[in-house]
Structures are given as structure tokens and as C-alpha cells.
Enzyme design. Structure first.
Site, PDB file in Angstrom:
ATOM      1  N   LYS A  22      36.018  29.238  24.555  1.00  0.00           N
ATOM      2  CA  LYS A  22      37.174  29.581  25.491  1.00  0.00           C
ATOM      3  C   LYS A  22      36.520  29.473  26.922  1.00  0.00           C
ATOM      4  O   LYS A  22      36.992  28.989  27.693  1.00  0.00           O
ATOM      5  CB  LYS A  22      37.858  30.998  25.343  1.00  0.00           C
ATOM      6  N   ASN A  23      35.274  30.344  27.171  1.00  0.00           N
ATOM      7  CA  ASN A  23      34.931  30.541  28.465  1.00  0.00           C
ATOM      8  C   ASN A  23      34.091  29.214  28.789  1.00  0.00           C
ATOM      9  O   ASN A  23      33.573  29.329  30.153  1.00  0.00           O
ATOM     10  CB  ASN A  23      33.758  31.861  28.503  1.00  0.00           C
ATOM     11  N   CYS A 116      41.890  44.276  36.223  1.00  0.00           N
ATOM     12  CA  CYS A 116      42.456  43.902  35.097  1.00  0.00           C
ATOM     13  C   CYS A 116      41.794  45.063  33.718  1.00  0.00           C
ATOM     14  O   CYS A 116      41.425  45.950  34.443  1.00  0.00           O
ATOM     15  CB  CYS A 116      41.903  42.653  34.453  1.00  0.00           C
ATOM     16  N   ARG A 121      37.237  43.886  38.867  1.00  0.00           N
ATOM     17  CA  ARG A 121      36.799  42.529  39.047  1.00  0.00           C
ATOM     18  C   ARG A 121      37.051  42.085  40.384  1.00  0.00           C
ATOM     19  O   ARG A 121      37.918  40.973  40.636  1.00  0.00           O
ATOM     20  CB  ARG A 121      37.509  41.976  38.113  1.00  0.00           C
ATOM     21  N   ASP A 305      30.623  40.887  26.117  1.00  0.00           N
ATOM     22  CA  ASP A 305      31.597  40.487  25.162  1.00  0.00           C
ATOM     23  C   ASP A 305      31.489  40.702  23.646  1.00  0.00           C
ATOM     24  O   ASP A 305      32.528  40.926  22.963  1.00  0.00           O
ATOM     25  CB  ASP A 305      32.161  39.015  25.309  1.00  0.00           C
ATOM     26  N   ARG A 397      44.525  35.298  23.244  1.00  0.00           N
ATOM     27  CA  ARG A 397      44.043  34.366  24.416  1.00  0.00           C
ATOM     28  C   ARG A 397      42.679  33.971  24.164  1.00  0.00           C
ATOM     29  O   ARG A 397      42.302  32.984  24.659  1.00  0.00           O
ATOM     30  CB  ARG A 397      43.721  35.754  25.344  1.00  0.00           C
TER      31      ARG A 397
HETATM   32  N1  EPU Z   1      31.375  40.874  40.186  1.00  0.00           N
HETATM   33  C1  EPU Z   1      31.651  41.166  41.295  1.00  0.00           C
HETATM   34  N2  EPU Z   1      31.987  40.304  42.441  1.00  0.00           N
HETATM   35  C2  EPU Z   1      32.442  38.912  42.087  1.00  0.00           C
HETATM   36  C3  EPU Z   1      32.389  38.614  40.468  1.00  0.00           C
HETATM   37  C4  EPU Z   1      31.965  39.472  39.871  1.00  0.00           C
HETATM   38  O1  EPU Z   1      31.328  42.366  41.811  1.00  0.00           O
HETATM   39  O2  EPU Z   1      32.587  38.210  43.089  1.00  0.00           O
HETATM   40  C5  EPU Z   1      31.037  41.760  39.051  1.00  0.00           C
HETATM   41  C6  EPU Z   1      32.144  42.045  37.917  1.00  0.00           C
HETATM   42  O3  EPU Z   1      33.264  42.801  38.600  1.00  0.00           O
HETATM   43  C7  EPU Z   1      31.550  42.219  36.845  1.00  0.00           C
HETATM   44  C8  EPU Z   1      30.315  41.437  37.050  1.00  0.00           C
HETATM   45  O4  EPU Z   1      30.136  41.053  38.223  1.00  0.00           O
HETATM   46  O5  EPU Z   1      31.197  43.714  36.840  1.00  0.00           O
HETATM   47  C9  EPU Z   1      30.326  40.317  36.089  1.00  0.00           C
HETATM   48  O6  EPU Z   1      31.255  39.196  36.332  1.00  0.00           O
HETATM   49  P1  EPU Z   1      31.310  37.807  36.110  1.00  0.00           P
HETATM   50  O7  EPU Z   1      31.672  37.225  37.309  1.00  0.00           O
HETATM   51  O8  EPU Z   1      29.943  37.492  35.557  1.00  0.00           O
HETATM   52  O9  EPU Z   1      32.337  37.698  34.934  1.00  0.00           O
HETATM   53  P2  EPU Z   1      33.541  36.715  34.970  1.00  0.00           P
HETATM   54  O10 EPU Z   1      33.225  35.464  35.162  1.00  0.00           O
HETATM   55  O11 EPU Z   1      34.868  37.352  35.741  1.00  0.00           O
HETATM   56  C10 EPU Z   1      32.977  35.681  32.562  1.00  0.00           C
HETATM   57  C11 EPU Z   1      33.874  35.656  31.071  1.00  0.00           C
HETATM   58  C12 EPU Z   1      33.985  37.062  30.731  1.00  0.00           C
HETATM   59  C13 EPU Z   1      32.531  37.757  30.429  1.00  0.00           C
HETATM   60  C14 EPU Z   1      31.841  37.839  31.693  1.00  0.00           C
HETATM   61  C15 EPU Z   1      30.475  38.218  31.525  1.00  0.00           C
HETATM   62  C16 EPU Z   1      35.121  33.709  31.541  1.00  0.00           C
HETATM   63  C17 EPU Z   1      36.613  33.035  31.728  1.00  0.00           C
HETATM   64  N3  EPU Z   1      35.183  34.940  31.428  1.00  0.00           N
HETATM   65  O12 EPU Z   1      33.792  36.667  33.329  1.00  0.00           O
HETATM   66  O13 EPU Z   1      34.547  36.760  29.464  1.00  0.00           O
HETATM   67  O14 EPU Z   1      32.794  38.901  29.919  1.00  0.00           O
HETATM   68  O15 EPU Z   1      31.665  36.360  32.140  1.00  0.00           O
HETATM   69  O16 EPU Z   1      29.708  37.558  30.696  1.00  0.00           O
HETATM   70  O17 EPU Z   1      34.203  32.945  31.446  1.00  0.00           O
HETATM   71  C18 EPU Z   1      35.867  37.315  27.580  1.00  0.00           C
HETATM   72  O18 EPU Z   1      35.982  36.339  27.173  1.00  0.00           O
HETATM   73  O19 EPU Z   1      36.614  38.271  26.878  1.00  0.00           O
HETATM   74  C19 EPU Z   1      35.754  37.589  28.944  1.00  0.00           C
HETATM   75  C20 EPU Z   1      36.080  38.782  29.458  1.00  0.00           C
END
Ligand code: EPU
Length: 416
Positions: A22-23, A116, A121, A305, A397
Site C-alpha cells: 500500500k505505502n 488523525c 501529523r 507500523d 484500507r
Molecule cells: N512529521 C512531522 N512533520 C512532517 C512530516 C512528518 O513532524 O512534515 C512527523 C510525523 O508527525 C511523525 C513522523 O514525522 O511523527 C513520521 O512521519 P512520516 O512523514 O515519516 O510518515 P508518513 O509519511 O505520514 C508513512 C506511512 C505510514 C508509516 C510512516 C512511518 C504512507 C502512506 N504512510 O507515513 O504508514 O507509519 O510513514 O513509517 O506511506 C500505515 O500504513 O498504517 C501508516 C500509517
């Protein structure tokens, strides 16, 4: 509202093909609009998040056809640079479209994703990266607007290796003049998959999988074909299920290197795990002992995850298992539900301590997020009697045919 009804106590046995990730597919779908042309994506899982992404692509002007596990996207006629709030709400990762639309149209407007189930986030790192490439950013009525006549290659240093911010920076940098270097980039395997797809689309990009990614040009190609990588979190889900239920399960199309920390942790709990080039086989007696502490970190650390899934596997393990969640502030929401089964879990801030119990008893539970919901199903598989997991659609999802996959291994589970 789907409900997952589980009767615990069955061992798991058999072979399962792991779904596409998915990711990986979600950012790749967003990337498909770069430079126009047609993209053929194979090994796409059938998930509600993918349907939400298809809706966004069609809204932008793409022709999209989906058949079984294949998605074909013709993005020649993309004509919109705005995603309405109703479409954004369906999926948090719609924020990936920010970099892609900006690169394609020179402008993008979309609603800021709110907090969320996992926490606040924020998207500050995404916006900082786009600003570094020369985008002007403004906010009005809950919407973020990014504009750039011409993006310019630059050095983007991410204060934290955010997966989403790295992906948005890669997408936007494809349209930039000159070289972009992203440092402290996320190293997740899904980033490598995005790089592989961008290369098929005509991007000159290297370094994904390490903390430095370079993008130096983009000559769009008319046609790109890409096979989506296997889902390491789905694989770790079925591995955790087999570990705690006991049995003998072979996961086909599972790349052990992508979730090695999960494998190592389960080995330290007493599981026998053999890894081949594209399979992982687990044999477990189901009688586990507490293993090494689970400390979530960006890749290659233990994935956030998989934290709730591993916790489900530890509920009956002898001794005390320690969990430290470092990525999301709100990722223990499955804990109170697990306690309803009789689990002994104490939490303090980012730390949870699970003392293994002899027995769990089935109970009605509420799924509060995707991985937490799947973890509750796993807990139900080792509880006596019936467990019903009430779910507002979280599990669908991220897991293709979850109930079917588990029941094909011998679990007693139904999706109602
Ligand atoms: N963060 C910030 N500022 C930003 C972006 C992120 O502070 O601008 C913080 C977030 O709040 C969090 C941390 O950095 O505390 C990690 O966030 P990241 O941006 O790495 O995660 P993401 O891109 O929002 C993806 C996956 C998630 C997975 C995380 C971490 C996708 C679609 N989602 O989320 O997957 O947990 O990376 O590996 O790729 C899931 O599949 O259930 C899921 C939540």
C-alpha cells in the site's frame, strides 16, 4: 461498518502470497501524473485507500482503469490543480499529490490534512522542502496553496527523515531545473520503489534507500510499466499471527530484508524462521517467551507500523515485553482494547510493558486505526471464545482480503 468475527485457538498452516505494498503504490499513483503519458502498475493491492487515490486521479483528469491487481493510468489530460476537501478526507496520504501536482501544473491547492488517529501529523517538512525548491506557499480557509513558475534544484535537508516529505520532495524535484540533493532522506524500501518507478517515467534519480537522494533531470516517457514491491507490513502481520497462534506458514513474495527487525524479534521469542530470496517460512509452537525490547525507529529500525502487531504476538508470551514508540505520539490506542481480552499491559508515555498472561478471553473490541485494528484481530486469534472487532473500515484500507488470507491458513475468522 465491517465487523471481524474471530474464534481463537486455531494453529495456522499453509502458504500465502503477500500483497503489493500500500505505502509504495500510493505515492507511485501520485507520481504517475508527472510528465503525462501512460503508466501500467502491476501487483497493486485491492484496498479502499487505492480506490480513494483512483478518485483523485479521475478528478484531476486522468483516465484510470483497474482490473484485478493492475491499474492503468493515462495522465495526458490532467487539467486541475485543486483537490476538494471531500477527496482529501478519504485518505491521509493524498498529501502526496502536493509535490506531484505542483511539478505537473506549477500550482497546487489542497486542504491541509488534519490530525488523525495516530496523532497531529503535521506537514511542515513537506512544505519546507517545496519552499526550498522555490515554491511560494500560502494558506487560506484551511487550504494550502503552492505555486512556482519554475522550480529550481536545491539542497533540501530534512530535519527528520519523514517518509512523506521525502516522497513529496522527490516528486517536485522531477520538475526542477538543475540538480536537487535531499539529505537526511527517509530510507524505507517504499522510497526505493518510488525511485524505480520515477526512473521508468524518465527521471534521473539515484540514492534512494540511503539518506542522500539526487535528482538531476527528467525526460518524460510516453509509457512506464512497474511492478509494485511486496508489502513488508502485511508480511510482518501474517508472521506475527503465525508466531502467536503456532503452526507452519510460508509467505510467498516476501522480501525478508525489508522487515528483518521483525524477523529477528520473533526469532528472539523462540520462532524458527527461514528466509529465502523471495519467501519467508515460520514454524512456531505458539509458546513464546518475551524477546528483545521493541523500539520503533525510521527504517532500517523496527517499523512503527508493526509495533501493534508485535504487541499482539506478545500478549501470552512468558515474561515481560517492552515497547517504545518513537514515531507517532498516539500509537497505543489498541492497548485499552487488548486489555478487554485480559491482557496485562501498562503504559507510560511512549513506553508499554506487556506481561504475558496464560489466557485471553474473547470480547467485543473497537478498531481505532489500520494496524491497531489488524492487531486486535491477531489478539482475537489467540483468545478463547469469540472476539468481534468493530471497525469503521480501517483494516480494508491496508489489507487485501484479510479474512480470506487468514482463513486460508486455518484461522476461524469472518468479515461481516
Ligand atoms: N512529521 C512531522 N512533520 C512532517 C512530516 C512528518 O513532524 O512534515 C512527523 C510525523 O508527525 C511523525 C513522523 O514525522 O511523527 C513520521 O512521519 P512520516 O512523514 O515519516 O510518515 P508518513 O509519511 O505520514 C508513512 C506511512 C505510514 C508509516 C510512516 C512511518 C504512507 C502512506 N504512510 O507515513 O504508514 O507509519 O510513514 O513509517 O506511506 C500505515 O500504513 O498504517 C501508516 C500509517
Amino acid at each position: 461498518m465491517p465487523t471481524w468475527t474471530v474464534h481463537g485457538g486455531k494453529k495456522l498452516k499453509g502458504k500465502l502470497k503477500i500483497q503489493g505494498a500500500k505505502n509504495a503504490v500510493l505515492p507511485i499513483m501520485a507520481a504517475s501524473i508527472l510528465g503525462g503519458g501512460t503508466s501500467r502498475l502491476v501487483n497493486c493491492p485491492q484496498l479502499s485507500d487505492i480506490n480513494a487515490s483512483v478518485d483523485i486521479l479521475r478528478h484531476l483528469g486522468c483516465k484510470v482503469s483497474c482490473r484485478d491487481n493492475e491499474i492503468i493510468i493515462d495522465s495526458d489530460n490532467v487539467c486541475k490543480c485543486h483537490i476538494p476537501h471531500t477527496l482529501m478526507l478519504k485518505m491521509r496520504s493524498s498529501v502526496m499529490y502536493m509535490g506531484a501536482i505542483l511539478a505537473r501544473m506549477g500550482e497546487v491547492r489542497l486542504s491541509r490534512p488534519g490530525g488523525c488517529e495516530l496523532g497531529s501529523r503535521p506537514i511542515d517538512l513537506h512544505l519546507k522542502a517545496l519552499k526550498t525548491l522555490g515554491a511560494e506557499i500560502s494558506e487560506e480557509r484551511g487550504e494550502v496553496c503552492c505555486r512556482a513558475k519554475q522550480l529550481r534544484g536545491a539542497h533540501i535537508h530534512l530535519d527528520f527523515p519523514s517518509v512523506g516529505a521525502t516522497e513529496n520532495a522527490m516528486l517536485a524535484a522531477c520538475a526542477a531545473e538543475g540538480e536537487t540533493v535531499i539529505t537526511n532522506a527517509a530510507c524505507e524500501p517504499e522510497i526505493v520503489d518510488l525511485q524505480n518507478f520515477l526512473r521508468c517515467k524518465g527521471a534521473q534519480i539515484s540514492g534512494a534507500g540511503s539518506s542522500v537522494i539526487r535528482i538531476s533531470g527528467f525526460r518524460p516517457r510516453k509509457f512506464a510499466c512497474h511492478r509494485i514491491m511486496a508489502d513488508r507490513i502485511a508480511a510482518s502481520t501474517y508472521l506475527c499471527a503465525a508466531a502467536s497462534c503456532g503452526g507452519d506458514v510460508l509467505l510467498d513474495d516476501a522480501i525478508a530484508n525489508y522487515f528483518y527487525t521483525v524477523i529477528t524479534s520473533l526469532r528472539s521469542m523462540g520462532c524458527d524462521i527461514i528466509c529465502g530470496s523471495n519467501y519467508v517460512r515460520i514454524k512456531s509452537s505458539g509458546r513464546l517467551k518475551a524477546g528483545r525490547p521493541i523500539v520503533t525507529k525510521p527504517y532500517p529500525g523496527f517499523p512503527t507500523d508493526s509495533q501493534s502487531l508485535m504487541m499482539a504476538a506478545c500478549l501470552k508470551a512468558e515474561g515481560t515485553s517492552v515497547f517504545v514508540e518513537n514515531i507517532f505520539e498516539n500509537r497505543f490506542r489498541h492497548v485499552p482494547e487488548m486489555r478487554r481480552l485480559g491482557a496485562d499491559i501498562r503504559t507510560e508515555g511512549r513506553v508499554a510493558m506487556v506481561s504475558g498472561v496464560e489466557r485471553l478471553s474473547g470480547a467485543p473490541l473497537n478498531a481505532s486505526d489500520l494496524r491497531g485494528g489488524a492487531a486486535l484481530v491477531l489478539a482475537g486469534l489467540i483468545a478463547d471464545g469469540e472476539t468481534c472487532v468493530y471497525d469503521t473500515g480501517h483494516i480494508d484500507r491496508g489489507y487485501e482480503n484479510f479474512a480470506y488470507a487468514l482463513s486460508s491458513l486455518g484461522a476461524d475468522i469472518k468479515r461481516i
